[in-house]
Design a protein around this motif. Structure first.
Motif, mmCIF file in Angstrom:
data_model
loop_
_atom_site.group_PDB
_atom_site.id
_atom_site.type_symbol
_atom_site.label_atom_id
_atom_site.label_comp_id
_atom_site.label_asym_id
_atom_site.label_seq_id
_atom_site.Cartn_x
_atom_site.Cartn_y
_atom_site.Cartn_z
ATOM 1 N N SER A 2 0.833 -1.192 0.000
ATOM 2 C CA SER A 2 0.000 0.000 0.000
ATOM 3 C C SER A 2 0.873 1.251 0.000
ATOM 4 C CB SER A 2 -0.888 0.005 1.247
ATOM 5 O OG SER A 2 -0.095 0.132 2.410
ATOM 6 N N ALA A 3 0.228 2.382 -0.280
ATOM 7 C CA ALA A 3 0.949 3.662 -0.258
ATOM 8 C C ALA A 3 1.555 3.910 1.114
ATOM 9 C CB ALA A 3 -0.022 4.789 -0.636
ATOM 10 N N GLU A 4 0.824 3.508 2.174
ATOM 11 C CA GLU A 4 1.331 3.709 3.535
ATOM 12 C C GLU A 4 2.602 2.900 3.771
ATOM 13 O OE1 GLU A 4 1.479 5.412 7.248
ATOM 14 O OE2 GLU A 4 0.221 5.913 5.531
ATOM 15 N N ASP A 5 2.642 1.690 3.230
ATOM 16 C CA ASP A 5 3.837 0.844 3.392
ATOM 17 C C ASP A 5 5.041 1.473 2.691
ATOM 18 O OD1 ASP A 5 2.443 -1.073 4.819
ATOM 19 O OD2 ASP A 5 1.846 -2.166 3.032
ATOM 20 N N TYR A 6 4.830 1.956 1.451
ATOM 21 C CA TYR A 6 5.929 2.609 0.726
ATOM 22 C C TYR A 6 6.389 3.867 1.476
ATOM 23 C CZ TYR A 6 5.260 -0.341 -3.416
ATOM 24 O OH TYR A 6 5.196 -1.393 -4.284
ATOM 25 N N LYS A 7 5.412 4.577 2.041
ATOM 26 C CA LYS A 7 5.766 5.802 2.762
ATOM 27 C C LYS A 7 6.647 5.497 3.972
ATOM 28 C CE LYS A 7 3.360 7.888 5.870
ATOM 29 N NZ LYS A 7 2.313 8.546 6.649
ATOM 30 N N LYS A 8 6.306 4.447 4.693
ATOM 31 C CA LYS A 8 7.116 4.069 5.855
ATOM 32 C C LYS A 8 8.538 3.703 5.449
ATOM 33 C CE LYS A 8 3.227 2.434 8.662
ATOM 34 N NZ LYS A 8 2.584 1.264 9.287
ATOM 35 N N GLN A 9 8.661 2.983 4.330
ATOM 36 C CA GLN A 9 9.998 2.629 3.853
ATOM 37 C C GLN A 9 10.761 3.874 3.422
ATOM 38 O OE1 GLN A 9 10.084 -0.524 0.981
ATOM 39 N NE2 GLN A 9 8.689 -1.838 2.119
ATOM 40 N N PHE A 26 8.994 7.067 -2.151
ATOM 41 C CA PHE A 26 7.897 8.038 -2.150
ATOM 42 C C PHE A 26 7.235 8.108 -3.524
ATOM 43 C CE2 PHE A 26 10.281 10.052 1.521
ATOM 44 C CZ PHE A 26 9.378 9.608 2.473
ATOM 45 N N SER A 27 8.004 7.882 -4.577
ATOM 46 C CA SER A 27 7.411 7.826 -5.920
ATOM 47 C C SER A 27 6.447 6.650 -6.024
ATOM 48 C CB SER A 27 8.516 7.690 -6.972
ATOM 49 O OG SER A 27 9.345 8.837 -6.993
ATOM 50 N N GLN A 28 6.851 5.496 -5.457
ATOM 51 C CA GLN A 28 5.973 4.329 -5.468
ATOM 52 C C GLN A 28 4.724 4.575 -4.620
ATOM 53 O OE1 GLN A 28 9.103 1.612 -4.125
ATOM 54 N NE2 GLN A 28 8.955 0.489 -6.060
ATOM 55 N N ASP A 31 2.330 6.665 -6.637
ATOM 56 C CA ASP A 31 1.653 5.847 -7.650
ATOM 57 C C ASP A 31 0.583 4.953 -7.038
ATOM 58 O OD1 ASP A 31 3.259 6.959 -9.585
ATOM 59 O OD2 ASP A 31 4.734 5.323 -9.566
ATOM 60 N N ALA A 32 0.847 4.463 -5.811
ATOM 61 C CA ALA A 32 -0.092 3.528 -5.165
ATOM 62 C C ALA A 32 -1.237 4.233 -4.460
ATOM 63 C CB ALA A 32 0.665 2.656 -4.159
ATOM 64 N N SER A 33 -1.091 5.536 -4.227
ATOM 65 C CA SER A 33 -2.110 6.270 -3.478
ATOM 66 C C SER A 33 -3.372 6.440 -4.322
ATOM 67 C CB SER A 33 -1.563 7.637 -3.060
ATOM 68 O OG SER A 33 -2.531 8.340 -2.313
ATOM 69 N N GLU A 34 -4.529 6.174 -3.709
ATOM 70 C CA GLU A 34 -5.797 6.271 -4.428
ATOM 71 C C GLU A 34 -6.149 7.716 -4.754
ATOM 72 O OE1 GLU A 34 -8.769 4.301 -2.194
ATOM 73 O OE2 GLU A 34 -7.857 2.320 -2.365
ATOM 74 N N THR A 35 -5.779 8.628 -3.883
ATOM 75 C CA THR A 35 -6.034 10.046 -4.096
ATOM 76 C C THR A 35 -4.729 10.809 -3.919
ATOM 77 O OG1 THR A 35 -6.601 10.316 -1.755
ATOM 78 C CG2 THR A 35 -8.405 9.890 -3.281
ATOM 79 N N PRO A 36 -4.581 11.955 -4.589
ATOM 80 C CA PRO A 36 -3.341 12.740 -4.438
ATOM 81 C C PRO A 36 -3.070 13.069 -2.976
ATOM 82 C CG PRO A 36 -4.672 13.585 -6.241
ATOM 83 C CD PRO A 36 -5.521 12.582 -5.536
ATOM 84 N N ASN A 37 -1.845 12.840 -2.555
ATOM 85 C CA ASN A 37 -1.467 13.032 -1.149
ATOM 86 C C ASN A 37 -0.372 14.087 -1.075
ATOM 87 O OD1 ASN A 37 -0.282 12.774 1.448
ATOM 88 N ND2 ASN A 37 -1.121 10.714 1.631
#
Length: 590
Positions: A2-9, A26-28, A31-37
């Motif tokens: 998930s986007a949260e997992d990539y963010k933690k890494q 953060f690029s990944q 891409d994985a985020s459902e809405t712009p973050n």
């Protein structure tokens, strides 16, 4: 992932100062985020700033503020990127915008101070003649047309560097002398005929021209312009490409952010209004918005409450499971975790899954013990027992158990009979026969108190079940509860007359006599009448009868006229009392 997992890494890589890897994560995540973050773009901008890729940093910073223009720290990123590019005026505007949104933004204030110091330093220090060299507005086009520099100007990074020196000539230092391409460009600017004259003439002009050597001066200038690290949890402002990179600090993404928290709380407050007006879908949307703005599992707990009111119990469980998992990672208050567990228990209870409800109530109490949840746990445990008992009911199997119990009783297998009748009770808890039959088997095992309890249960299930009364009285006589046995037999006689026309009267009377005789039976066969009287009046019931004024009057009349006693005995209450006195030996018959 998930986007949260990539963010933690990405966060972990940034802390380890592996900025390239962090930017990739953060690029990944983007891409994985459902809405712009906006936070993800801010984080990647920080990575690019640390990698001195200021143009990429600026693009991400602009994307960040376009997504969330109310987030002051996005403008920190804008300011830092512009500062790295040497665009001091734009950097100043970025930091001022951040402070306009949040006057307490320490990072923005520090960044603004650095920009203003650098602007002041530029004004005070000479540019050693470089400013005039770069003053031509058509400089880049002319360099592209010059055969000596045309190929060089195809490199966008070199063009960016030239533009950087154009905006900040004082930044030119040792890097200028170390880059032969810049030397070629400088030669062109200093003496080469930009109108496309002969090469020999241009080279001669270049060789005869005095090239300024501002290495020492610009090095000192660079030192004076080095940015101070921000004291807040954000990436510090970077100097232009020629200065020493400032020390990287942790990003604010995982730190409590006052601006995002305030916005999240505002969304939560709107959600609460919708919740109170029972507009649950709108409330859920607002709680979702709050959670995305700021990671606080209270928002998820609130969302679950709205989902609970909608009756979407499966979703409640999913939401609260996420709240617990996130709360563990964030080391949330154990009381909030306990509340999440308790609400999961409530949802399972609505789904009639008592075992799961009990499991999560117990988990809640492990985190934080409260009377409310403890009461829910106990009630749920009771409901589970009732549910399991109801699920076990089966009339056909109950009849099979009754027949098996009867066979065991006939064979004098009293324990087997008790076991079989117990199964009958479980399979048919409303059938009074099961309790009464088990009472008979328990009496054979000399377990009279338990037999009495079973008889009372049978009577409560069927008040007209005379056999239960008789078995209860028999057990009471066995443990010498004669007064209780007589009371049970009185009730049995009344019911038997009412429903059976006295069909069991003989058996009841025999037990009545037995109870009465044994109640006042003397231990000494040679007991005198006086001793019998003294012993009898010690019985509480006899003493109460003797002190009753009505009975005293009746007994007094009987001494004068024995026939009068027969008339009084037509009254059932008087009859019972006279029988008690006769059994006690107070009244003797001939």
């Amino acid at each position: 992932m998930s986007a949260e997992d990539y963010k933690k890494q990405g966060n972990a890589a940034f802390v380890a100062k592996d900025y390239a890897k962090a930017a990739e994560f953060f690029s990944q995540a983007i891409d994985a985020s459902e809405t712009p973050n906006h936070v993800l773009y801010s984080n990647r901008s920080a990575c690019y700033t640390s990698l001195r890729k200021f143009r990429e940093a600026l693009e991400d910073a602009k994307q960040c503020v376009s997504i969330n223009s109310a987030w002051s720290k996005g403008y920190n990123r804008v300011g830092a990127a512009h500062f790295g590019l040497g665009d001091l005026d734009e950097a100043e505007q970025g930091y001022k915008k951040a402070l306009e949104i949040d006057p307490s933004n320490k990072a923005a204030q520090d960044g603004l101070d650095q920009v203003q110091k650098t602007q002041q330093a530029r004004q005070q220090q000479p540019d050693l003649g470089f400013g005039q060299l770069f003053n031509d507005p058509n400089m880049i086009e002319k360099l592209k047309q010059n055969p000596k520099t045309a190929e060089l100007m195809k490199d966008p990074q070199l063009v960016a560097k030239v533009l950087q020196f154009k905006s900040n000539p004082q930044a030119m230092g040792a890097e200028f002398l170390q880059d032969p391409r810049m030397m070629t460009i400088m030669a062109a600017l200093l003496g080469i005929d930009l109108s496309m004259g002969g090469d020999d003439q241009k080279e001669a002009a270049a060789s005869n021209s005095e090239v300024p050597k501002p290495a020492n001066a610009t090095s000192e200038t660079a030192k004076s312009e080095t940015a101070k690290p921000e004291t807040t949890k954000s990436v510090p402002v970077e100097q232009p490409a020629t200065s020493t990179p400032a020390k990287s600090e942790p990003m604010e993404v995982d730190e409590p952010e006052q601006d995002s928290k305030a916005a999240a709380d505002a969304a939560k407050a709107e959600g609460n209004k919708y919740y109170k007006s029972r507009q649950f879908d709108q409330a859920i949307a607002k709680y979702d918005e709050a959670w995305k703005l700021h990671k606080d599992i209270t928002y998820l707990n609130n969302r679950s409450a709205a989902e609970f009111e909608k009756g979407d119990y499966e979703q409640v469980i999913k939401t609260l499971t996420e709240a617990v998992d996130e709360g563990r990672d964030m080391r949330a208050d154990y009381k909030i975790i306990a509340k999440s567990f308790a609400r999961i228990g409530n949802a399972y209870l609505k789904l009639d899954d008592w075992k799961k409800a009990i499991e999560f109530y117990q988990k809640s109490l492990t985190e934080h013990r409260t009377p409310e949840v403890l009461t829910k746990l106990r009630n749920c445990e009771k409901d589970l027992k009732i549910h399991e008992a109801q699920a076990y009911i089966d009339p056909e199997k109950a009849e099979e158990a009754r027949i098996q119990g009867k066979e065991c009783f006939t064979k004098c297998d009293w324990p087997g009979a008790v076991e079989a009748y117990t199964e009958m009770v479980k399979r048919a808890p409303e059938d009074a026969r099961g309790y009464s039959n088990r009472a008979a088997a328990l009496s054979k095992l000399m377990s009279f108190p338990d037999a009495i309890k079973d008889c009372e249960k049978a009577i409560s299930k069927d008040p007209n079940f005379i056999r239960a009364y008789i078995r209860k009285a028999t057990a009471q006589i066995a443990i010498k509860e004669f007064a209780g046995a007589i009371e049970t037999l009185d009730a049995a006689r009344s019911k038997d007359t009412e429903v059976n026309n006295g069909a069991n009267a003989r058996e009841i009377d025999q037990l009545y006599v037995k109870a009465s005789q044994q109640r006042f039976k003397p231990e000494d066969p040679n007991e005198t009448p006086e001793q019998a009287y003294a012993r009898a009046v010690k019985d509480p019931e006899v003493a109460a009868i003797m002190q009753d004024p009505v009975m005293q009057s009746i007994l007094s009349q009987a001494q004068q006229n024995p026939a009068a006693l027969q008339e009084h005995m037509k009254n059932p209450d008087v009859f019972s009392k006279i029988q008690t006195l006769i059994a006690a030996g107070i009244i003797r018959t001939r």
